[in-house]
Scaffold this motif. Structure first.
Motif, PDB file in Angstrom:
ATOM      1  N   UNK A 114       0.924  -1.295  -0.019  1.00 39.53           N
ATOM      2  CA  UNK A 114       0.032  -0.021   0.021  1.00 39.53           C
ATOM      3  C   UNK A 114       0.974   1.351  -0.047  1.00 39.53           C
ATOM      4  N   UNK A 115       1.992   1.229   0.834  1.00 42.63           N
ATOM      5  CA  UNK A 115       2.698   2.573   0.906  1.00 42.63           C
ATOM      6  C   UNK A 115       3.577   2.759  -0.427  1.00 42.63           C
ATOM      7  N   UNK A 116       3.965   1.571  -1.149  1.00 41.38           N
ATOM      8  CA  UNK A 116       4.644   1.599  -2.046  1.00 41.38           C
ATOM      9  C   UNK A 116       3.725   2.275  -3.318  1.00 41.38           C
ATOM     10  N   UNK A 117       2.495   1.786  -3.310  1.00 41.12           N
ATOM     11  CA  UNK A 117       1.391   2.306  -4.145  1.00 41.12           C
ATOM     12  C   UNK A 117       1.359   3.863  -4.004  1.00 41.12           C
ATOM     13  N   UNK A 118       1.235   4.218  -2.830  1.00 44.90           N
ATOM     14  CA  UNK A 118       0.747   5.676  -2.318  1.00 44.90           C
ATOM     15  C   UNK A 118       1.998   6.522  -2.749  1.00 44.90           C
ATOM     16  N   UNK A 119       3.361   6.088  -2.584  1.00 45.64           N
ATOM     17  CA  UNK A 119       4.291   6.845  -2.620  1.00 45.64           C
ATOM     18  C   UNK A 119       5.360   6.691  -3.757  1.00 45.64           C
ATOM     19  N   UNK A 120       5.247   5.558  -4.333  1.00 43.93           N
ATOM     20  CA  UNK A 120       6.110   4.965  -5.359  1.00 43.93           C
ATOM     21  C   UNK A 120       7.422   4.762  -4.999  1.00 43.93           C
ATOM     22  N   UNK A 121       7.571   4.519  -3.496  1.00 39.14           N
ATOM     23  CA  UNK A 121       8.787   4.181  -2.944  1.00 39.14           C
ATOM     24  C   UNK A 121       8.533   2.864  -2.154  1.00 39.14           C
ATOM     25  N   UNK A 122       9.781   2.114  -1.962  1.00 41.69           N
ATOM     26  CA  UNK A 122       9.854   0.984  -1.114  1.00 41.69           C
ATOM     27  C   UNK A 122       9.990   1.289   0.326  1.00 41.69           C
ATOM     28  N   UNK A 123       9.564   0.436   1.095  1.00 43.47           N
ATOM     29  CA  UNK A 123       9.946   0.499   2.582  1.00 43.47           C
ATOM     30  C   UNK A 123      10.802  -0.637   2.626  1.00 43.47           C
ATOM     31  N   UNK A 124      12.236  -0.403   2.947  1.00 41.29           N
ATOM     32  CA  UNK A 124      13.170  -1.550   3.180  1.00 41.29           C
ATOM     33  C   UNK A 124      14.011  -1.057   4.409  1.00 41.29           C
ATOM     34  N   UNK A 125      14.183  -2.072   5.631  1.00 40.18           N
ATOM     35  CA  UNK A 125      13.630  -3.327   5.503  1.00 40.18           C
ATOM     36  C   UNK A 125      12.051  -3.038   5.795  1.00 40.18           C
ATOM     37  N   UNK A 126      11.166  -4.029   5.954  1.00 36.49           N
ATOM     38  CA  UNK A 126       9.715  -4.126   6.592  1.00 36.49           C
ATOM     39  C   UNK A 126       9.922  -3.731   7.781  1.00 36.49           C
ATOM     40  N   UNK A 127       8.954  -2.636   8.386  1.00 37.49           N
ATOM     41  CA  UNK A 127       8.765  -2.299   9.549  1.00 37.49           C
ATOM     42  C   UNK A 127       7.542  -2.901  10.333  1.00 37.49           C
TER      43      UNK A 127
END
Length: 144
Positions: A114-127
């Protein structure tokens, strides 16, 4: 996952059954000062000093983009939830999952998507759930 029967002393800690629709109505009641329940909701937004701490009725406080947010989360084996509101911008986020088996790993994967869809950024590592929900709220606030 079978439904947990939380009858008895644990009812207040997790016997709430809800839907995204219901939680959206709850967000609206917390954000809309014209809502019939606004005065009751507003009381829960005011911290109460207990010793050295300021506590809220049912809320945790955090900041996102230098603005105050109120949030609450929950979970049992089989379900996870997160709700955050930003009163300054009139924005709320509700995240509900019916999949969780003792950890938020799978939920984190979905929230990362969802975050990637909204921001076009990856969260890494998962939190964990709270920071992911906070990041989603921030992205919604920035896109207002």
């Amino acid at each position: 996952m079978p439904h947990w029967d939380l009858n008895g002393v644990h009812d207040g800690a997790g016997a709430i059954k809800s839907s995204v629709h219901d939680m959206s109505l709850f967000v609206q009641a917390n954000l809309n000062e014209e809502h019939p329940l606004a005065s009751a909701m507003q009381q829960s937004h005011v911290p109460i000093r207990i010793g050295e701490s300021e506590l809220y009725f049912g809320w945790q406080e955090d900041t996102a983009l230098d603005q105050n947010i109120l949030w609450h989360n929950g979970g049992t084996f089989g379900a996870t939830s997160y709700l955050a509101i930003n009163k300054e911008q009139g924005v709320g986020v509700v995240l509900l999952s019916n999949y969780c088996f003792g950890s938020a790993d799978r939920v984190d994967e979905y929230l990362d998507a969802i975050y990637k869809f909204l921001t076009k950024k990856d969260l890494y590592p998962l939190t964990f759930l709270e920071p992911v929900g906070k990041n989603i709220l921030e992205s919604v606030m920035q896109n207002q």
